[in-house]
Design a protein around this motif. Sequence first.
Motif, PDB file in Angstrom:
ATOM      1  N   UNK A   1       3.592  14.365   5.046  1.00 40.29           N
ATOM      2  CA  UNK A   1       4.083  13.504   3.976  1.00 40.29           C
ATOM      3  C   UNK A   1       4.794  14.306   2.886  1.00 40.29           C
ATOM      4  N   UNK A   2       4.324  15.509   2.611  1.00 39.34           N
ATOM      5  CA  UNK A   2       4.940  16.338   1.580  1.00 39.34           C
ATOM      6  C   UNK A   2       6.387  16.659   1.922  1.00 39.34           C
ATOM      7  N   UNK A   3       6.654  16.916   3.186  1.00 39.53           N
ATOM      8  CA  UNK A   3       8.024  17.201   3.628  1.00 39.53           C
ATOM      9  C   UNK A   3       8.912  15.995   3.371  1.00 39.53           C
TER      10      UNK A   3
ATOM     11  N   UNK B   1      13.534   3.096   5.549  1.00 40.82           N
ATOM     12  CA  UNK B   1      12.896   3.001   4.233  1.00 40.82           C
ATOM     13  C   UNK B   1      11.826   1.920   4.216  1.00 40.82           C
ATOM     14  N   UNK B   2      12.138   0.771   4.811  1.00 41.67           N
ATOM     15  CA  UNK B   2      11.143  -0.297   4.860  1.00 41.67           C
ATOM     16  C   UNK B   2       9.966   0.095   5.735  1.00 41.67           C
ATOM     17  N   UNK B   3      10.241   0.809   6.803  1.00 41.36           N
ATOM     18  CA  UNK B   3       9.170   1.285   7.678  1.00 41.36           C
ATOM     19  C   UNK B   3       8.241   2.230   6.927  1.00 41.36           C
TER      20      UNK B   3
ATOM     21  N   UNK C   1       3.071   3.296   4.492  1.00 42.99           N
ATOM     22  CA  UNK C   1       2.597   4.247   3.486  1.00 42.99           C
ATOM     23  C   UNK C   1       1.079   4.153   3.304  1.00 42.99           C
ATOM     24  N   UNK C   2       0.442   5.302   3.243  1.00 41.05           N
ATOM     25  CA  UNK C   2      -1.013   5.350   3.087  1.00 41.05           C
ATOM     26  C   UNK C   2      -1.436   5.618   1.649  1.00 41.05           C
TER      27      UNK C   2
ATOM     28  N   UNK D   1       2.288  -7.035  -2.690  1.00 41.34           N
ATOM     29  CA  UNK D   1       0.910  -6.555  -2.817  1.00 41.34           C
ATOM     30  C   UNK D   1       0.775  -5.252  -3.598  1.00 41.34           C
ATOM     31  N   UNK D   2       1.877  -4.523  -3.748  1.00 40.25           N
ATOM     32  CA  UNK D   2       1.838  -3.246  -4.457  1.00 40.25           C
ATOM     33  C   UNK D   2       1.823  -3.420  -5.970  1.00 40.25           C
ATOM     34  N   UNK D   3       2.138  -4.629  -6.444  1.00 40.22           N
ATOM     35  CA  UNK D   3       2.195  -4.880  -7.889  1.00 40.22           C
ATOM     36  C   UNK D   3       0.822  -4.755  -8.553  1.00 40.22           C
TER      37      UNK D   3
END
Length: 225
Positions: free
Chosen positions: A8-10, A52-54, A59-60, A103-105
């Motif tokens: 993920x850092x990369x 991007x949507x994927x 995303x964890x 849901x991220x809000x």
Amino acid sequence: EELDSNNRLVKVQVFELLSALSLYSEKGHSLVIDSLQYYKRCKGQSHQFSKLLQELRCSETDEYSACVLAFINCLIASSDTLEVRVHLRNELVALQLLDVLAPLKSSSNEILTTQIDVFEESSSTDSEELEFGGFDLQSHEDMFRVIYEKVLGTPQALNLLHVLQSMVLLERGSAQSELVWPLLEELTQSAVLLEDSKSADNFHRNSLTKIKDVLERVKNGNETS
């Protein structure tokens, strides 16, 4: 390849670099768009923003979601015209970005919620600005009316008619339409930015390459079906 990394850092570093490049200059913004288009073609995806949507859906962590959304906001904000900003945003909305963000809000991560606010506020600002033009850039009917009025009584009216006659042949939901519609969108976006005959020649050569690629994919699809 870095965007397909399990690290993920990369991927965070890649998105941060792309964000900086898109903000640096108009050429940088174009290079970022080109890289998304190249990734789409290499991976056989249907849209330049599919990756991007994927990434957002898979995303964890809220931190990573914030990074991806920050890149999206940079890409939109660094667009040189209102029309381009609206166009890019509409592409993302069509891929159900708003459903992903909903849901991220409720996240407790301030960076993520700030990026969501930036996306929504910039969308609202651009929508308000569009109202002063007397038409809605997000309306199919308004767009067709404006284009028709622009060419009415000119030789280009026949060109528009021929384009529409060709597009009518695309069957809804067919494998061919899934390939041809994105190609038409990409070619149209490039065509309207042409400035001189040299640019037109380069566009013609690049277009032929893209069309041959799509025809080959259609052919391969027919052979396997």
